[in-house]
Design a protein around this motif. Structure first.
Motif, PDB file in Angstrom:
ATOM      1  N   LEU A  25       0.880  -1.115  -0.122  1.00  0.00           N
ATOM      2  CA  LEU A  25      -0.047   0.094  -0.166  1.00  0.00           C
ATOM      3  C   LEU A  25       0.750   1.242  -0.037  1.00  0.00           C
ATOM      4  CD1 LEU A  25      -2.825  -0.981   2.597  1.00  0.00           C
ATOM      5  CD2 LEU A  25      -3.072  -0.573   0.076  1.00  0.00           C
ATOM      6  N   TYR A  26       1.890   1.185   0.867  1.00  0.00           N
ATOM      7  CA  TYR A  26       2.868   2.422   0.777  1.00  0.00           C
ATOM      8  C   TYR A  26       3.484   2.756  -0.656  1.00  0.00           C
ATOM      9  CZ  TYR A  26       6.897   5.222   2.066  1.00  0.00           C
ATOM     10  OH  TYR A  26       7.751   6.337   2.418  1.00  0.00           O
ATOM     11  N   ASN A  27       3.715   1.591  -1.148  1.00  0.00           N
ATOM     12  CA  ASN A  27       4.570   1.477  -2.523  1.00  0.00           C
ATOM     13  C   ASN A  27       3.507   2.099  -3.657  1.00  0.00           C
ATOM     14  OD1 ASN A  27       6.939   1.165  -1.654  1.00  0.00           O
ATOM     15  ND2 ASN A  27       6.958  -1.123  -2.305  1.00  0.00           N
ATOM     16  N   MET A  28       2.220   1.577  -3.574  1.00  0.00           N
ATOM     17  CA  MET A  28       1.263   2.113  -4.326  1.00  0.00           C
ATOM     18  C   MET A  28       1.137   3.123  -4.269  1.00  0.00           C
ATOM     19  SD  MET A  28      -1.003  -1.234  -4.441  1.00  0.00           S
ATOM     20  CE  MET A  28      -2.595  -0.304  -5.347  1.00  0.00           C
ATOM     21  N   ALA A  29       0.891   4.003  -3.044  1.00  0.00           N
ATOM     22  CA  ALA A  29       0.661   5.487  -2.727  1.00  0.00           C
ATOM     23  C   ALA A  29       1.560   6.287  -3.091  1.00  0.00           C
ATOM     24  CB  ALA A  29       0.351   5.713  -1.140  1.00  0.00           C
ATOM     25  N   TYR A  30       2.986   5.932  -2.860  1.00  0.00           N
ATOM     26  CA  TYR A  30       4.118   6.788  -3.349  1.00  0.00           C
ATOM     27  C   TYR A  30       4.306   6.767  -5.070  1.00  0.00           C
ATOM     28  CZ  TYR A  30       8.638   8.865  -2.924  1.00  0.00           C
ATOM     29  OH  TYR A  30       9.495   9.852  -3.081  1.00  0.00           O
ATOM     30  N   SER A  31       3.821   5.650  -5.580  1.00  0.00           N
ATOM     31  CA  SER A  31       3.990   5.551  -7.118  1.00  0.00           C
ATOM     32  C   SER A  31       2.868   6.625  -7.568  1.00  0.00           C
ATOM     33  CB  SER A  31       3.712   4.028  -7.678  1.00  0.00           C
ATOM     34  OG  SER A  31       4.760   3.452  -7.161  1.00  0.00           O
ATOM     35  N   ILE A  32       1.541   6.390  -7.066  1.00  0.00           N
ATOM     36  CA  ILE A  32       0.779   7.293  -7.484  1.00  0.00           C
ATOM     37  C   ILE A  32       1.043   8.927  -7.231  1.00  0.00           C
ATOM     38  CG2 ILE A  32      -1.610   7.876  -7.136  1.00  0.00           C
ATOM     39  CD1 ILE A  32      -2.500   4.921  -6.201  1.00  0.00           C
ATOM     40  N   GLY A  33       1.402   9.248  -6.178  1.00  0.00           N
ATOM     41  CA  GLY A  33       2.063  10.426  -6.173  1.00  0.00           C
ATOM     42  C   GLY A  33       3.044  10.809  -7.271  1.00  0.00           C
ATOM     43  N   MET A  34       3.950   9.921  -7.373  1.00  0.00           N
ATOM     44  CA  MET A  34       4.935  10.334  -8.151  1.00  0.00           C
ATOM     45  C   MET A  34       4.380  10.508  -9.827  1.00  0.00           C
ATOM     46  SD  MET A  34       8.167   7.734  -7.216  1.00  0.00           S
ATOM     47  CE  MET A  34       9.111   8.199  -8.792  1.00  0.00           C
TER      48      MET A  34
END
Length: 458
Positions: free
Chosen positions: A398-407
Motif C-alpha cells: 500500500l505504501y509503495n502504491m501510494a508513493y507511485s501514484i503521487g510520483m
C-alpha cells in the motif's frame, strides 16, 4: 546433500565457472553475502543515478530540442511512476514463483541500458515517453528483485540492518545524479549523460552475471513478507517486538487482516493520504524547477544540477528523523514535515537577486520530505500490530502504491499548472494542499482526551 551442479558441457566457460572447486576463492566470492549486498547496492545506486541524471536534462531536451512545453515535460516525468507501478508486482510474483533472482534482475538492467540509450538518440516525444516508462519498469526490477536477493542470503533478524546500509547507495545515487547530468549535458552534449549512465549499467549487468544464484528453501516465506518486515526494522527497530520477553503460554490465533480491512482503518488511510500528497509535491518540483531556473535566471544545465543536489542532501538525515519520531511521536513529526513543506514551497518561488539565494528555502523543502515520510511506514506497521494481524507485506505494498501514484500525479499536474499559470501559482497550490492535509496526520481523539484530562485536573 550439497555438491557441485552437474556439468553437461565441461568446455563451456559458464560451466567451467560453475564447476570450480567449492573451496576456491572465486567460488566463495561469487556466493558471498557481501558480494550479493555490494551488487544490490550498485544496482540501486545506478537506478537512482539514472533517475537523477535526467532531472536537469529532460526539460531542456523536450523544450529546446523537440520544441515542446511544460505539460509535455510533466507527463514525461510522471511516466516513470507508471512503469514502476506496472512492473513491481509482476516482478515480485514471477521472482517468487520461479525462485530465480538473477535472470529477471539481468533483464531489468538490460532494460535500463536500452532505455537510457533511447534517451540519447530520441528525436520524437513518443520515443522519450517509451524510454521513460521502460526506465520505470527497470526500476521496478531493480528494487523488487534486489531486495528479494538480500532476503534470500541474509537471516531475517539481520535483514533490516543490511537493507538500511544498502539503501544508502540509493540516496547517494540520487544526490550525485542531477549534478553529473547537468555537467555532462552542458559540456558533453545532450547524449553524454545517457551514454555515461548506460556504461555504468553495463558494468552492473556483468556484476549480476558474476554472482551466483542464491539458494532457495522450499516452502519459504514470500520475499515480500521478508522485505516488508525488514523495512519496518530499518525505520523503527524494536518498535513492535520485545526481545526481553518470551511468552510462556500459547498465543491466541491472530485475526486475518485483509487489504480491505486496512483501507477501512483511519490511521492507515491518513498515512496513505500523507504519502500521496507529499510524494506528489516532491516529485512535482522535479520537472518544474529546472524550467523555472532556466526562464528566471537563465541557468545552465550544470547550475540546475548543482542546485538540485542541495535539495537532496537533507535526505541523509532520515535515520535521525526516524529516531526523533520514535521519541516525540510519529504523527506529530509527519504533520510537522507537511507544514514545513507547505511553508517552504512558496519561498522557493520567490524572485531572488541571485540564483544561489534559492538554496536555503530549497534545502528546507528537501528536509521536509524525510521529516514527513520517514515516520509513516513504522506508523502503518504499528497500526497493523495493534489490529492483531501480520499484514506487513500488504502495508508495504500500500505504501509503495501510494508513493507511485503521487510520483505520477505530481509531475503531470505540475506540468499543466506551469503551462497555464507559472511556477509561483504551482508552489502556492502545493503549499495550500499540504496545509489542508497536514491535520489529517494528527490523532485528534488523543488530543481531545488529553485536553479533557487537563481540564478535569484543574
Amino acid at each position: 546433500m550439497t555438491g557441485i551442479p552437474t556439468v553437461t558441457n565441461p568446455t563451456s566457460p559458464i560451466n567451467q565457472i560453475m564447476a570450480e572447486p567449492s573451496g576456491s576463492a572465486w567460488y566463495r566470492a561469487r556466493r558471498s553475502r557481501i558480494s550479493v549486498a555490494c551488487v544490490v547496492a550498485l544496482t540501486l545506486f545506478i537506478d537512482m543515478l539514472v533517475y537523477g541524471v535526467v532531472i536537469p536534462c529532460l526539460p531542456m531536451l523536450v523544450i529546446d530540442r523537440l520544441k515542446g512545453n511544460s505539460t509535455m515535460v510533466g507527463f514525461l516525468f510522471g511516466c516513470y511512476a507508471f512503469g514502476l507501478l506496472l512492473a513491481t508486482p509482476v516482478f515480485a510474483i514471477l521472482s517468487d514463483k520461479y525462485q530465480n533472482r538473477r535472470y529477471p534482475m539481468m533483464a531489468g538492467m538490460l532494460g535500463l541500458v536500452v532505455s537510457t540509450l533511447a534517451f540519447a538518440i530520441a528525436d520524437t516525444y513518443v520515443l522519450l515517453v517509451l524510454a521513460r516508462v521502460a526506465q520505470g519498469v527497470a526500476g521496478g526490477a531493480s528494487w523488487t528483485i534486489g531486495l528479494g536477493m538480500l532476503a534470500d542470503v541474509f537471516p531475517t533478524k539481520k535483514l533490516g540492518v543490511v537493507m538500511g546500509t544498502v539503501l544508502t547507495a540509493h540516496t547517494v545515487g540520487f544526490a550525485i545524479g542531477p549534478a553529473a547530468g547537468g555537467f555532462l549535458y552542458e559540456y558533453g552534449g545532450f547524449s553524454a549523460p545517457f551514454t555515461f549512465c548506460a556504461g555504468f549499467a553495463v558494468i552492473n549487468f556483468f556484476a549480476i552475471v558474476w554472482i551466483a544464484e542464491p539458494l532457495h528453501k522450499k516452502h519459504s516465506e514470500k520475499t515480500s513478507v521478508k522485505v516488508s518486515r525488514a523495512q519496518e526494522d530499518i525505520e523503527a527497530e524494536g518498535s513492535f517486538t520485545n526481545n526481553e520477553e518470551t511468552p510462556l503460554l500459547p498465543q491466541a490465533k491472530k485475526p486475518k487482516v485483509t487489504m480491505w480491512l486496512l483501507l477501512k482503518n483511519w490511521r492507515i488511510m491518513s498515512c496513505l493520504l500523507c504519502v500521496v500528497v507529499s510524494a506528489s509535491v516532491f516529485a512535482g518540483i522535479e520537472p518544474a524547477l529546472p524550467i523555472h531556473l532556466q526562464l528566471t535566471y537563465n541557468a545552465s544545465a550544470s547550475t540546475i544540477g548543482l542546485i538540485f543536489v542541495t535539495m537532496v542532501v537533507p535526505a541523509f538525515l532520515a535515520p535521525l528523523i526516524g529516531h526523533l519520531s520514535d521519541k516525540i511521536g510519529r504523527q506529530v513529526i509527519s504533520a510537522t514535515g507537511m507544514i514545513l513543506m507547505a511553508v517552504a514551497s512558496p519561498l522557493v518561488a520567490l524572485h531572488f537577486e541571485s540564483i544561489y539565494m534559492i538554496i536555503p528555502p530549497l534545502m528546507i523543502f528537501g528536509l521536509s520530505s524525510p521529516v514527513t515520510l520517514t515516520p509513516v511506514l513504522p506508523e502503518m506497521g504499528e497500526t497493523v500490530h495493534d489490529m492483531g494481524g501480520a499484514a506487513y507485506a500488504q502495508v508495504y505494498a500500500l505504501y509503495n502504491m501510494a508513493y507511485s501514484i503521487g510520483m505520477f500525479i505530481g509531475p503531470v499536474l505540475a506540468g499543466a499548472v506551469m503551462a497555464s499559470s507559472g511556477f509561483e501559482t504551482l508552489m502556492l497550490a502545493f503549499g495550500f494542499s499540504l496545509l489542508i492535509c497536514s491535520p489529517v496526520m494528527m490523532d485528534w481523539f488523543a488530543i481531545w482526551r488529553a485536553i479533557k484530562s487537563f481540564v478535569r485536573r484543574d
